[in-house]
Write a protein that holds these residues in place. Structure first.
Motif, PDB file in Angstrom:
ATOM      1  N   LYS A 688      -8.515   1.606  -7.896  1.00 27.41           N
ATOM      2  CA  LYS A 688      -7.850   1.226  -9.147  1.00 27.41           C
ATOM      3  C   LYS A 688      -6.482   1.868  -9.251  1.00 27.41           C
ATOM      4  CE  LYS A 688     -11.974   0.280 -11.932  1.00 27.41           C
ATOM      5  NZ  LYS A 688     -12.718   0.635 -13.166  1.00 27.41           N
ATOM      6  N   LEU A 689      -6.404   3.155  -8.906  1.00 30.65           N
ATOM      7  CA  LEU A 689      -5.115   3.836  -8.954  1.00 30.65           C
ATOM      8  C   LEU A 689      -4.167   3.295  -7.891  1.00 30.65           C
ATOM      9  CD1 LEU A 689      -6.323   7.517  -9.516  1.00 30.65           C
ATOM     10  CD2 LEU A 689      -5.403   5.928 -11.206  1.00 30.65           C
ATOM     11  N   LEU A 690      -4.705   3.014  -6.713  1.00 24.79           N
ATOM     12  CA  LEU A 690      -3.875   2.478  -5.635  1.00 24.79           C
ATOM     13  C   LEU A 690      -3.306   1.116  -6.012  1.00 24.79           C
ATOM     14  CD1 LEU A 690      -3.138   3.384  -2.685  1.00 24.79           C
ATOM     15  CD2 LEU A 690      -4.877   1.784  -1.918  1.00 24.79           C
ATOM     16  N   GLN A 691      -4.141   0.284  -6.644  1.00 22.31           N
ATOM     17  CA  GLN A 691      -3.696  -1.059  -7.026  1.00 22.31           C
ATOM     18  C   GLN A 691      -2.783  -1.050  -8.239  1.00 22.31           C
ATOM     19  OE1 GLN A 691      -7.397  -3.166  -7.438  1.00 22.31           O
ATOM     20  NE2 GLN A 691      -7.955  -2.777  -5.303  1.00 22.31           N
ATOM     21  N   SER A 692      -2.779   0.045  -8.981  1.00 27.14           N
ATOM     22  CA  SER A 692      -1.837   0.141 -10.094  1.00 27.14           C
ATOM     23  C   SER A 692      -0.428   0.472  -9.617  1.00 27.14           C
ATOM     24  CB  SER A 692      -2.301   1.225 -11.079  1.00 27.14           C
ATOM     25  OG  SER A 692      -2.236   2.509 -10.477  1.00 27.14           O
ATOM     26  N   VAL A 693      -0.297   0.918  -8.389  1.00 20.24           N
ATOM     27  CA  VAL A 693       1.002   1.281  -7.832  1.00 20.24           C
ATOM     28  C   VAL A 693       1.580   0.154  -6.979  1.00 20.24           C
ATOM     29  CG1 VAL A 693       2.187   2.867  -6.257  1.00 20.24           C
ATOM     30  CG2 VAL A 693       0.536   3.748  -7.897  1.00 20.24           C
ATOM     31  N   TYR A 694       0.752  -0.460  -6.136  1.00 18.73           N
ATOM     32  CA  TYR A 694       1.256  -1.424  -5.152  1.00 18.73           C
ATOM     33  C   TYR A 694       0.951  -2.849  -5.592  1.00 18.73           C
ATOM     34  CZ  TYR A 694       1.785   2.676  -2.228  1.00 18.73           C
ATOM     35  OH  TYR A 694       2.156   3.900  -1.746  1.00 18.73           O
ATOM     36  N   ASN A 695       1.963  -3.714  -5.450  1.00 15.75           N
ATOM     37  CA  ASN A 695       1.820  -5.124  -5.815  1.00 15.75           C
ATOM     38  C   ASN A 695       1.230  -5.959  -4.695  1.00 15.75           C
ATOM     39  OD1 ASN A 695       5.067  -4.776  -7.298  1.00 15.75           O
ATOM     40  ND2 ASN A 695       3.101  -4.483  -8.282  1.00 15.75           N
ATOM     41  N   ARG A 696       1.565  -5.613  -3.458  1.00 16.13           N
ATOM     42  CA  ARG A 696       1.118  -6.396  -2.300  1.00 16.13           C
ATOM     43  C   ARG A 696       0.514  -5.468  -1.257  1.00 16.13           C
ATOM     44  NH1 ARG A 696       0.681 -11.849  -3.287  1.00 16.13           N
ATOM     45  NH2 ARG A 696       2.515 -12.609  -4.352  1.00 16.13           N
ATOM     46  N   PHE A 697      -0.504  -5.984  -0.549  1.00  9.12           N
ATOM     47  CA  PHE A 697      -1.198  -5.217   0.483  1.00  9.12           C
ATOM     48  C   PHE A 697      -1.176  -6.032   1.774  1.00  9.12           C
ATOM     49  CE2 PHE A 697      -2.866  -4.033  -3.606  1.00  9.12           C
ATOM     50  CZ  PHE A 697      -2.940  -2.653  -3.558  1.00  9.12           C
ATOM     51  N   ILE A 698      -0.529  -5.504   2.804  1.00  8.89           N
ATOM     52  CA  ILE A 698      -0.401  -6.182   4.095  1.00  8.89           C
ATOM     53  C   ILE A 698      -1.199  -5.404   5.128  1.00  8.89           C
ATOM     54  CG2 ILE A 698       1.185  -7.083   5.831  1.00  8.89           C
ATOM     55  CD1 ILE A 698       1.540  -8.312   3.086  1.00  8.89           C
ATOM     56  N   TYR A 699      -2.167  -6.088   5.727  1.00  8.18           N
ATOM     57  CA  TYR A 699      -3.005  -5.468   6.759  1.00  8.18           C
ATOM     58  C   TYR A 699      -2.444  -5.833   8.133  1.00  8.18           C
ATOM     59  CZ  TYR A 699      -6.991  -4.864   9.909  1.00  8.18           C
ATOM     60  OH  TYR A 699      -7.791  -4.521  10.966  1.00  8.18           O
ATOM     61  N   ILE A 700      -2.189  -4.817   8.972  1.00 10.01           N
ATOM     62  CA  ILE A 700      -1.667  -5.013  10.323  1.00 10.01           C
ATOM     63  C   ILE A 700      -2.797  -4.706  11.304  1.00 10.01           C
ATOM     64  CG2 ILE A 700       0.128  -4.358  11.970  1.00 10.01           C
ATOM     65  CD1 ILE A 700       1.750  -3.342   9.588  1.00 10.01           C
ATOM     66  N   PRO A 701      -3.435  -5.719  11.876  1.00 13.75           N
ATOM     67  CA  PRO A 701      -4.581  -5.468  12.764  1.00 13.75           C
ATOM     68  C   PRO A 701      -4.125  -5.032  14.156  1.00 13.75           C
ATOM     69  CG  PRO A 701      -4.159  -7.806  12.640  1.00 13.75           C
ATOM     70  CD  PRO A 701      -3.147  -7.152  11.733  1.00 13.75           C
ATOM     71  N   ARG A 702      -5.070  -4.638  14.964  1.00 13.18           N
ATOM     72  CA  ARG A 702      -4.744  -4.333  16.367  1.00 13.18           C
ATOM     73  C   ARG A 702      -4.368  -5.637  17.078  1.00 13.18           C
ATOM     74  NH1 ARG A 702      -8.630  -5.893  19.908  1.00 13.18           N
ATOM     75  NH2 ARG A 702     -10.694  -6.387  19.063  1.00 13.18           N
ATOM     76  N   PRO A 703      -3.530  -5.573  18.114  1.00 11.42           N
ATOM     77  CA  PRO A 703      -3.060  -6.799  18.758  1.00 11.42           C
ATOM     78  C   PRO A 703      -4.161  -7.466  19.582  1.00 11.42           C
ATOM     79  CG  PRO A 703      -2.231  -4.863  19.903  1.00 11.42           C
ATOM     80  CD  PRO A 703      -2.913  -4.356  18.675  1.00 11.42           C
ATOM     81  N   ASP A 704      -4.043  -8.784  19.721  1.00  6.00           N
ATOM     82  CA  ASP A 704      -4.974  -9.533  20.561  1.00  6.00           C
ATOM     83  C   ASP A 704      -4.469  -9.541  22.006  1.00  6.00           C
ATOM     84  OD1 ASP A 704      -2.775 -11.118  20.314  1.00  6.00           O
ATOM     85  OD2 ASP A 704      -3.797 -12.805  19.356  1.00  6.00           O
TER      86      ASP A 704
END
Length: 831
Positions: A688-704
């Motif tokens: 909840k606190l994390l989402q109150s700070v950041y508007n967007r969440f980008i996940y960078i996975p390991r490469p294929d």
């Protein structure tokens, strides 16, 4: 390439943009809910919703790709065109198209409920390759701010040298003393005498040899010399022939693609291509014609003021007095004069049937008023586009109204009025057209004088109203406007007497403003996805694209920033070595942004106490606004919001816990500032606190496998000799599960200076790399599952999960109803 070539591309792009914007404008005014209701009547509700969503997604994605291709072409035209008046129009249209790309991206995110959108059918129908669908970062972001960036870099270098953090390498001028000069002269004189003595002794030796008896004949001496020369020639010719053969074989293998080209060849080709693309002579011509254009504008403006100023004021005043008299004769009352916010006298003469034939600006007035009305009808720019709100509500398929489309249409109308049918045959000079400058400046000067005359006429009308006996009602427009501005509480300036330079030096001294390595976004290795993927498994090219749209474009241009949805903060999450910091540095490099580092480990011991923390946040916000664009960075973004801090942690990560949300909210919509966090363990934070700070969440996975193979080949090009025999395909398969950062670290550990010198005699083997790679930890399946589970708990992930559950429930109900209907039909058939 000639200017005619880019002029033709510009005209083609304008025609395509006109067609595209017309279709887009018509689609904007379509009612999606009516379409869904019609489908519901024809088929079931589930099928109608699914079909409506697929149809809308396909339509938006097609517009999205076409605007990307159009923006790339316009960017190329703007970078190479020389004529200054054309460049102004191309620049405005380019910014509007790029803003429309960002708007469509946000619409696609709201429809797909994923940060990454795919539609292979549209790509195939438009006959585009994945490389063509990648948005190009405009080069003018850096090129037009080159002097400012060089000055800022020089200032930081001087501060770091003064602090002793960098060594200053300067060529010391050596002063030769008299004794050293004498010794130098003596040395050269002795060398001259030695050469003369050697020549003299050689002549004596030749004379002695002539006097000697011929112990051996001249023929024997010549034969022995000939044999020696022949032996040397044989060895040398064999060596050169073998070398030429090896070179030809290597060139043939490179030509047919069996071997990759050497790193030196790749570097030379890249430099040659860059020189061709970035023609310095063309840039110098752009700067020269631009300066001449600005000088001519100033000269003509002063000339118009001097020649036509007095007559212009009289004409405007007579026109307004005639209007006042006409209104008084018709109504018997003095009219209310429009305020400055309403447009003044321009608002009067832009009304239908009130245009005066005496005013030279009447046509322009009506045109400007129509443009103002169109803009007022268009929706205001959305504020903070925060997907954290309304998480449990159902998704609306209706796209947000566009702010950029009216600008695109206005620029197209201007092109059609001015440039489309302009005859430029035989015009070789790229200088500005003086008649167009005169017309524009005449209108500007007239508008300037009109404001002054309007103020005088307001006072005259007030005096007339007072004389008639009518009380004057002051317009409340200005108060309403000022009230709107005063809604937000003005922040108190804690450093009113400090200059920007002193604040900048203080933050650099304390390590808050940091010098970042210059990395380009294209250095984040990997291509765009060739086929549709899941939203939690994007390709490196997709990650580059979304960061370009969310961060680089709004930060790089004020025009794009003002017309696109606002994103104040973004979190980059991924395993260690996935390239989060490299992406951060690429964002700063591509727009020339100032980097503020608020990582807990970096601010420990700096600005202590509550007052110090308030001062730190104030300085960061103030200097970031003064030095826009700016990026505020926080590494280990989960630590301020962790429930339990390890006892060994002495960095006090919870110091910014309460102030971070307030800090993000204080980033105003007009500020080109973004807060970027990176995290390896985002699930350890209070969500909840994390989402109150950041508007967007980008996940960078390991490469294929594809990205890994490309990374091996690219990284190995940095080392020359003996590496072409390495099996990169096998290494990509073996290193599955590792990140590209781990591969880069492995190569740096193996390829020491001593090992590089041995490459010609001892080529690099797979075993050497495997032994080092095995000592590093890969990305385990449990860690990937933890990232996927965390992303499903983000606001966008929860909305998507909720939507999928509702769709599944509706589908089950539809199947149950179909089964009941089928059973009823069977019973009727039996009866």
């Amino acid at each position: 390439m000639s200017s005619t070539y880019f002029n033709d591309i510009w005209h083609q792009s304008q025609h395509e943009c006109e067609l595209l914007s017309t279709i887009d404008y018509e689609r904007q005014h379509q009612d999606v809910e009516t379409t869904v209701a019609t489908m519901n009547a024809a088929v079931g509700s589930v099928a109608a919703d699914a079909d409506a969503k697929a149809l809308l997604q396909s339509s938006l994605y097609e517009f999205y790709l076409r605007y990307i291709c159009l923006s790339n072409r316009l960017e190329d035209v703007y970078d190479n065109m020389i004529q200054p008046q054309k460049r102004q129009l191309v620049r405005k249209l380019l910014d509007a198209c790029l803003g429309r790309v960002v708007e469509l991206k946000h619409d696609l995110v709201n429809i797909d409920l994923m940060e990454f959108s795919y539609n292979d059918e549209v790509v195939e129908r438009l006959r585009l390759t994945p490389m063509e669908t990648e948005l190009r970062i405009p080069r003018y972001f850096l090129r037009e701010r080159q002097q400012e960036l060089e000055f800022r870099k020089k200032t930081m270098q001087e501060i770091l040298v003064k602090l002793g953090w960098l060594e200053e390498h300067e060529l010391e001028e050596t002063v030769t003393t008299e004794i050293e000069a004498i010794r130098m002269l003596q040395m050269h004189e002795r060398a001259r005498q030695g050469r003369l003595r050697a020549h003299f002794m050689k002549e004596i030796r030749i004379l002695k040899e002539k006097g000697k008896s011929e112990e051996r004949s001249e023929k024997e001496r010549s034969d022995s010399g000939l044999l020696a020369a022949m032996k040397i020639q044989k060895m040398w010719r064999g060596h050169t022939a073998r070398r030429i053969t090896r070179r030809r074989k290597m060139e043939e293998m490179i030509l047919i693609g069996m071997l990759p080209p050497p790193a030196t060849v790749v570097k030379e080709r890249a430099e040659k291509l860059e020189k061709l693309q970035h023609n310095e002579k063309r840039y110098q011509a752009q700067a020269l014609y631009g300066e001449q254009f600005e000088e001519r504008q100033r000269a003509l403006q002063e000339e118009i003021r001097a020649k036509h100023g007095a007559s212009m004021k009289e004409d405007i005043a007579d026109e307004i007095r005639a209007w006042v008299k006409d209104c008084y004769d018709k109504t018997g009352k003095l009219p209310d004069f429009p305020s400055e916010d309403q447009g003044g006298s321009l608002h009067i003469f832009s009304r239908p049937g009130t245009e005066s034939e005496h005013s030279r600006s009447s046509a322009r007035s009506s045109k400007e008023s129509r443009k103002t009305k169109d803009k007022s009808k268009s929706p205001a720019r959305s504020g903070d586009l925060n997907v954290n709100e309304n998480q449990e509500e159902e998704v609306s398929f209706q796209p947000a109204p566009s702010v950029c489309l009216p600008d695109i249409r206005a620029e197209i109308d201007l092109f059609n009025d001015t440039w489309r049918d302009k005859d430029e045959t035989g015009v070789l000079s790229q200088a500005a057209y003086e008649d167009m400058i005169y017309s524009d400046k005449y209108q500007e000067v007239e508008l300037e004088f009109r404001r002054a005359v309007d103020e005088v006429m307001r006072q005259e009308i007030e005096l007339l109203q007072t004389a008639v006996g009518k009380k004057v009602k002051k317009s409340s427009k200005k108060t309403r406007r000022s009230g709107k501005k005063s809604k937000k509480k003005k922040e108190k300036d804690l450093t009113p007497d400090r200059t920007t330079e002193s604040l900048y030096e203080e933050l650099v001294t304390n390590g808050i403003i940091r010098k970042h390595p210059e990395l380009r976004m294209k250095q984040f290795l990997g291509d765009k996805a060739l086929t549709a993927r899941d939203g939690t498994n994007p390709s490196p090219g997709d990650i580059r694209q979304i960061l370009t749209e969310y961060c680089i474009l709004p930060l790089g241009s004020d025009a794009i920033h003002n017309c696109t949805p606002l994103i104040r903060s973004i979190l980059l999450a991924g395993p260690r070595g996935s390239g989060k910091k490299a992406l951060l540095h690429a964002i700063c490099t591509e727009v020339g942004a100032v980097l503020f580092d608020l990582t807990p480990a970096n601010i420990v011991g700096k600005y202590p106490g509550k007052s110090g923390l308030i001062m730190l946040i104030h300085l960061v916000l103030k200097v970031s606004r003064l030095l826009q664009p700016a990026v505020i960075y926080m590494g280990d973004a989960e630590r301020p919001f962790m429930k339990k801090i390890p006892k060994t942690d002495r960095t006090d990560p919870k110091r910014l816990k309460k102030d971070l949300p307030k800090m993000i909210k204080n980033i105003a919509p007009e500020d080109r500032v973004i807060f970027v966090g990176t995290s390896n363990l985002p699930w350890e934070a209070d969500q909840k606190l994390l989402q109150s700070v950041y508007n967007r969440f980008i996940y960078i996975p390991r490469p294929d496998y594809g990205a890994m193979s490309h990374a091996w080949k690219t990284l190995l090009h940095d080392y020359s000799g003996g590496i072409s025999n390495l099996d990169t395909s096998a290494m990509a398969k073996i290193s599955d599960g590792y990140t590209i950062g781990a591969i880069d670290a492995c190569l740096k550990e193996v390829m020491t200076c001593k090992r590089k010198l041995q490459l010609r005699t001892q080529p690099l083997t797979n075993a050497e790399l495997i032994n080092v790679l095995c000592s590093r930890d890969p990305v385990y399946r449990e860690e990937e599952e933890a990232f996927e589970s965390w992303w499903s708990k983000t606001p966008l992930g929860r909305r998507r999960q909720r939507f999928l559950e509702l769709e599944e429930e509706r589908l089950v109900e539809e199947q149950a109803q179909a089964a009941k209907q089928g059973n009823g039909n069977k019973k009727k058939g039996l009866n």
